[in-house]
Motif scaffolding. Structure first.
Motif, PDB file in Angstrom:
ATOM      1  N   ARG A  38       0.833  -1.191   0.000  1.00  0.00           N
ATOM      2  CA  ARG A  38       0.000   0.000   0.000  1.00  0.00           C
ATOM      3  C   ARG A  38       0.868   1.242   0.000  1.00  0.00           C
ATOM      4  NH1 ARG A  38      -2.637  -0.382   6.104  1.00  0.00           N
ATOM      5  NH2 ARG A  38      -0.719   0.122   7.286  1.00  0.00           N
ATOM      6  N   GLN A  39       0.307   2.307  -0.520  1.00  0.00           N
ATOM      7  CA  GLN A  39       1.011   3.572  -0.559  1.00  0.00           C
ATOM      8  C   GLN A  39       0.040   4.698  -0.261  1.00  0.00           C
ATOM      9  OE1 GLN A  39       3.069   4.496  -4.237  1.00  0.00           O
ATOM     10  NE2 GLN A  39       4.546   5.759  -3.114  1.00  0.00           N
ATOM     11  N   ASP A  89      -5.101   3.247   7.636  1.00  0.00           N
ATOM     12  CA  ASP A  89      -5.066   2.245   6.582  1.00  0.00           C
ATOM     13  C   ASP A  89      -5.389   2.832   5.213  1.00  0.00           C
ATOM     14  OD1 ASP A  89      -4.493   0.058   8.354  1.00  0.00           O
ATOM     15  OD2 ASP A  89      -6.620   0.017   8.913  1.00  0.00           O
ATOM     16  N   THR A  90      -5.797   4.079   5.178  1.00  0.00           N
ATOM     17  CA  THR A  90      -6.128   4.728   3.920  1.00  0.00           C
ATOM     18  C   THR A  90      -4.908   4.774   3.003  1.00  0.00           C
ATOM     19  OG1 THR A  90      -7.868   6.091   4.898  1.00  0.00           O
ATOM     20  CG2 THR A  90      -6.892   6.866   2.842  1.00  0.00           C
ATOM     21  N   ALA A  91      -5.060   4.227   1.810  1.00  0.00           N
ATOM     22  CA  ALA A  91      -3.953   4.147   0.865  1.00  0.00           C
ATOM     23  C   ALA A  91      -4.450   3.521  -0.427  1.00  0.00           C
ATOM     24  CB  ALA A  91      -2.805   3.309   1.436  1.00  0.00           C
ATOM     25  N   VAL A  92      -3.606   3.551  -1.433  1.00  0.00           N
ATOM     26  CA  VAL A  92      -3.826   2.749  -2.622  1.00  0.00           C
ATOM     27  C   VAL A  92      -3.164   1.405  -2.373  1.00  0.00           C
ATOM     28  CG1 VAL A  92      -3.445   2.498  -5.097  1.00  0.00           C
ATOM     29  CG2 VAL A  92      -3.926   4.757  -4.129  1.00  0.00           C
ATOM     30  N   TYR A  93      -3.907   0.342  -2.548  1.00  0.00           N
ATOM     31  CA  TYR A  93      -3.407  -0.997  -2.302  1.00  0.00           C
ATOM     32  C   TYR A  93      -3.084  -1.679  -3.622  1.00  0.00           C
ATOM     33  CZ  TYR A  93      -4.564  -0.775   2.634  1.00  0.00           C
ATOM     34  OH  TYR A  93      -4.600  -0.433   3.971  1.00  0.00           O
ATOM     35  N   GLY A 113      -3.658  -1.029  -8.769  1.00  0.00           N
ATOM     36  CA  GLY A 113      -3.977  -0.422  -7.497  1.00  0.00           C
ATOM     37  C   GLY A 113      -5.460  -0.177  -7.314  1.00  0.00           C
ATOM     38  N   THR A 114      -5.896  -0.255  -6.075  1.00  0.00           N
ATOM     39  CA  THR A 114      -7.278   0.054  -5.734  1.00  0.00           C
ATOM     40  C   THR A 114      -7.293   0.921  -4.480  1.00  0.00           C
ATOM     41  OG1 THR A 114      -9.487  -0.895  -5.321  1.00  0.00           O
ATOM     42  CG2 THR A 114      -7.612  -2.067  -4.366  1.00  0.00           C
ATOM     43  N   GLN A 115      -8.103   1.960  -4.499  1.00  0.00           N
ATOM     44  CA  GLN A 115      -8.127   2.933  -3.408  1.00  0.00           C
ATOM     45  C   GLN A 115      -8.960   2.425  -2.241  1.00  0.00           C
ATOM     46  OE1 GLN A 115      -6.657   6.201  -3.167  1.00  0.00           O
ATOM     47  NE2 GLN A 115      -7.316   5.949  -1.039  1.00  0.00           N
TER      48      GLN A 115
END
Length: 120
Positions: A38-39, A89-93, A113-115
């Protein structure tokens, strides 16, 4: 032609749950290390969870006990069940597939990636 496609992201309230899925298209990754990264904005991409071909798992400390990675080799899919979600935990996975042999790590694959957004 070889792709990893993530799905399942979205907006969820703190304490809620979300399940991410990664579908492998055009290839089989049964012999690969599979992982979720994640980012978050302004941060480095970090390894969240990893699963071996034999289904041994490892997790980043902050998600232990809350996230579960799994794989279904017959369906060529990898999932990440996320419970007790926090705003952090909010991120692009991203889904990742990597050969087991480190000498072959040049040949790895990434999803688009999924937001995931955790907010009240």
């Amino acid at each position: 032609q070889v792709q990893l496609v993530e799905s399942g992201g979205g907006l969820v309230q703190p304490g809620g749950s979300l399940r991410l899925s990664c579908a492998a298209l055009g290839a089989t990754f049964s012999a690969y290390l599979m992982a979720w990264y994640r980012q978050a904005p302004g941060k480095q991409r970090e390894l969240v969870a990893r699963i071996t071909p034999g289904c041994s798992t490892s997790y980043e400390d902050s998600v232990k006990g809350r996230f579960t990675i799994s794989r279904d080799n017959a369906k060529n899919t990898v999932s990440l069940q996320m419970n007790s979600l926090k705003p952090e935990d909010t991120a692009v996975y991203y889904c990742n597939a990597k050969p087991m042999d480190p000498r072959n790590w040049e040949y790895d694959y990434w999803g688009q990636g999924t937001q995931v957004t955790v907010s009240s």
